[in-house]
Scaffold this motif. Structure first.
Motif, PDB file in Angstrom:
ATOM      1  N   HIS A   1      62.505 -19.085  31.747  1.00 49.57           N
ATOM      2  CA  HIS A   1      62.108 -17.689  31.533  1.00 49.57           C
ATOM      3  C   HIS A   1      61.267 -17.243  32.721  1.00 49.57           C
ATOM      4  O   HIS A   1      60.498 -18.024  33.282  1.00 49.57           O
ATOM      5  CB  HIS A   1      61.306 -17.573  30.230  1.00 49.57           C
ATOM      6  CG  HIS A   1      61.089 -16.155  29.817  1.00 49.57           C
ATOM      7  ND1 HIS A   1      60.008 -15.434  30.227  1.00 49.57           N
ATOM      8  CD2 HIS A   1      61.848 -15.317  29.050  1.00 49.57           C
ATOM      9  CE1 HIS A   1      60.088 -14.210  29.731  1.00 49.57           C
ATOM     10  NE2 HIS A   1      61.189 -14.113  29.010  1.00 49.57           N
ATOM     11  N   MET A   2      61.383 -16.026  33.129  1.00 49.96           N
ATOM     12  CA  MET A   2      60.688 -15.508  34.310  1.00 49.96           C
ATOM     13  C   MET A   2      59.172 -15.696  34.218  1.00 49.96           C
ATOM     14  O   MET A   2      58.524 -15.969  35.222  1.00 49.96           O
ATOM     15  CB  MET A   2      61.039 -14.025  34.490  1.00 49.96           C
ATOM     16  CG  MET A   2      60.654 -13.484  35.811  1.00 49.96           C
ATOM     17  SD  MET A   2      61.540 -14.369  37.096  1.00 49.96           S
ATOM     18  CE  MET A   2      60.930 -13.512  38.508  1.00 49.96           C
TER      19      MET A   2
ATOM     20  N   GLN B   1      56.564 -17.314  37.299  1.00 51.28           N
ATOM     21  CA  GLN B   1      55.731 -16.341  38.000  1.00 51.28           C
ATOM     22  C   GLN B   1      54.410 -16.935  38.454  1.00 51.28           C
ATOM     23  O   GLN B   1      53.739 -16.377  39.292  1.00 51.28           O
ATOM     24  CB  GLN B   1      55.471 -15.126  37.115  1.00 51.28           C
ATOM     25  CG  GLN B   1      56.696 -14.252  36.966  1.00 51.28           C
ATOM     26  CD  GLN B   1      56.475 -13.091  36.023  1.00 51.28           C
ATOM     27  OE1 GLN B   1      55.563 -13.112  35.216  1.00 51.28           O
ATOM     28  NE2 GLN B   1      57.313 -12.079  36.122  1.00 51.28           N
ATOM     29  N   ASN B   2      54.033 -18.096  37.928  1.00 52.98           N
ATOM     30  CA  ASN B   2      52.759 -18.707  38.305  1.00 52.98           C
ATOM     31  C   ASN B   2      52.872 -19.608  39.527  1.00 52.98           C
ATOM     32  O   ASN B   2      51.921 -20.266  39.898  1.00 52.98           O
ATOM     33  CB  ASN B   2      52.170 -19.484  37.128  1.00 52.98           C
ATOM     34  CG  ASN B   2      53.017 -20.667  36.749  1.00 52.98           C
ATOM     35  OD1 ASN B   2      54.070 -20.893  37.313  1.00 52.98           O
ATOM     36  ND2 ASN B   2      52.568 -21.419  35.770  1.00 52.98           N
TER      37      ASN B   2
END
Length: 96
Positions: A22-23, A27-28
């Motif tokens: 999942h995006m 993103q981290n």
């Protein structure tokens, strides 16, 4: 293809894994770079503050005068403190 000696063939197996995430979980990735920069700044600040504690002000013009062995002394102190608390330098500063 590579040439084979004595008409022997060799097989190489490579396993490749692909993960669809999942995006929000990818993103981290940039956070690690930010953390590394923050840690470097905290360590540099600790060294600067240590060196500044020896400064007599005789350097003038924004120059700092410290003993020749100040870095070795700081490193010994840093290592000793890190053995007790590996994250001590993250707690010393108000910077974030």
């Amino acid at each position: 293809s590579a040439a084979m000696n004595n008409s022997e063939s060799s097989t190489v197996t490579i396993n490749l894994g692909v993960s669809i995430e999942h995006m929000s979980s990818v993103q981290n990735i940039g956070v690690m770079q930010d953390k590394t920069t923050l840690v470097a700044k905290k360590i540099a600040t600790d060294l600067f503050n240590y060196m500044q504690s020896f400064d007599t002000g005789s350097g003038g013009g924004g120059n700092m005068v410290v003993p020749k062995n100040v870095f070795e002394r700081w490193m010994s102190r840093f290592e000793a403190k890190a053995r007790v608390d590996p994250n001590f330098f993250m707690k010393n500063s108000d910077e974030s």
